[in-house]
Motif scaffolding. Sequence first.
Motif, PDB file in Angstrom:
ATOM      1  N   LEU A  59      12.805   9.977   7.903  1.00 10.02           N
ATOM      2  CA  LEU A  59      13.693   9.392   8.911  1.00 10.02           C
ATOM      3  C   LEU A  59      13.232   7.995   9.301  1.00 10.02           C
ATOM      4  N   TYR A  60      11.944   7.830   9.498  1.00  7.40           N
ATOM      5  CA  TYR A  60      11.397   6.518   9.879  1.00  7.40           C
ATOM      6  C   TYR A  60      11.627   5.497   8.772  1.00  7.40           C
TER       7      TYR A  60
ATOM      8  N   LEU B 117      22.180   9.423   8.675  1.00 12.18           N
ATOM      9  CA  LEU B 117      21.991   8.274   7.800  1.00 12.18           C
ATOM     10  C   LEU B 117      22.220   8.724   6.362  1.00 12.18           C
TER      11      LEU B 117
ATOM     12  N   ASN C  87      10.167  13.611   9.548  1.00 10.66           N
ATOM     13  CA  ASN C  87      10.010  12.448  10.426  1.00 10.66           C
ATOM     14  C   ASN C  87       9.632  11.198   9.641  1.00 10.66           C
TER      15      ASN C  87
ATOM     16  N   ARG D  32      15.273  10.861  21.769  1.00 12.06           N
ATOM     17  CA  ARG D  32      15.806   9.801  20.908  1.00 12.06           C
ATOM     18  C   ARG D  32      16.189  10.358  19.544  1.00 12.06           C
ATOM     19  N   GLN D  33      15.383  11.265  19.040  1.00  9.17           N
ATOM     20  CA  GLN D  33      15.687  11.839  17.730  1.00  9.17           C
ATOM     21  C   GLN D  33      16.964  12.659  17.771  1.00  9.17           C
TER      22      GLN D  33
ATOM     23  N   GLU E 137      15.474   4.715   8.614  1.00 11.83           N
ATOM     24  CA  GLU E 137      15.924   3.915   9.765  1.00 11.83           C
ATOM     25  C   GLU E 137      15.507   2.448   9.626  1.00 11.83           C
ATOM     26  N   ASN E 138      14.469   2.217   8.823  1.00  8.48           N
ATOM     27  CA  ASN E 138      13.986   0.853   8.607  1.00  8.48           C
ATOM     28  C   ASN E 138      14.240   0.425   7.163  1.00  8.48           C
ATOM     29  N   GLU E 139      15.372   0.828   6.630  1.00  6.00           N
ATOM     30  CA  GLU E 139      15.745   0.551   5.231  1.00  6.00           C
ATOM     31  C   GLU E 139      15.560  -0.933   4.908  1.00  6.00           C
TER      32      GLU E 139
ATOM     33  N   ARG F 175      20.075  10.408  17.518  1.00  5.04           N
ATOM     34  CA  ARG F 175      20.297   9.605  16.325  1.00  5.04           C
ATOM     35  C   ARG F 175      21.438  10.167  15.486  1.00  5.04           C
ATOM     36  N   SER F 176      22.151   9.287  14.854  1.00  7.46           N
ATOM     37  CA  SER F 176      23.256   9.710  14.000  1.00  7.46           C
ATOM     38  C   SER F 176      22.776   9.897  12.566  1.00  7.46           C
TER      39      SER F 176
END
Length: 225
Positions: A161-162, A129, A158, A122-123, A165-167, A126-127
């Motif tokens: 990124l997490y 960000l 990581n 999955r990582q 992704e949850n901005e 990912r595109s």
Amino acid sequence: MIYLVEDDPSIRKLVSYAIKGAGYEVEPFESGEDMEARAGKEKPELFLLDIMLPGKSGLELLSEIRSDAVLRDVPVIMLTAKGTEYDKVLGLDSGADDYIAKPFGMMELLSRIKAVLRRAERQRQRSELVFGGISISPSSHTVRVNGAKAELTLKEFNLLLYLMENEGIVLDRDSILNTVWGYSFDGENRTVDVHIRHLREKLGDEGQRIETVKGVGYRFRGHDE
């Protein structure tokens, strides 16, 4: 291909048999030096490392993998007879993706392997960000701050990124531990706080985008007000 480094021949044989039975290729080694001497040119999809090994320890091998430009993104699961919280945190904070204490069942091990491989895939998919001056690319595993490359550890990467992704979403410490470290237990929430502090320092002025929500956790602010 999965690289298994385990010095106990009976465990090495049993784990290899289980992995093959699940449809994966496996290359077993009795030590880190054995792996370095016999490993082929094919990049493995996963490392299974025992911590207590003759010669180089599993943690030393983990450190070498995480500092290797080619292998640093390959997931690692630590196999060990040690089961204390300290050893668990040490392995995971050093860059391991998961940890399983002996004795363990083969079904549990295979479940962990599949979960770690799914997360890694999955990582890779990912595109990139971009928020403000921060850009993060999972495919190339790079972070840039105002155009300059930021040197982050695997866990810092990581974690960022997490958050990105949850901005705009408030993430509590337990969810961060479960997602980034893959574990959760009382008394170790400070692990998140320490990594957030280091991450902010490395992001410079852009580090203020990681906001503390008192009594809850953290939120990444992607857009300037």
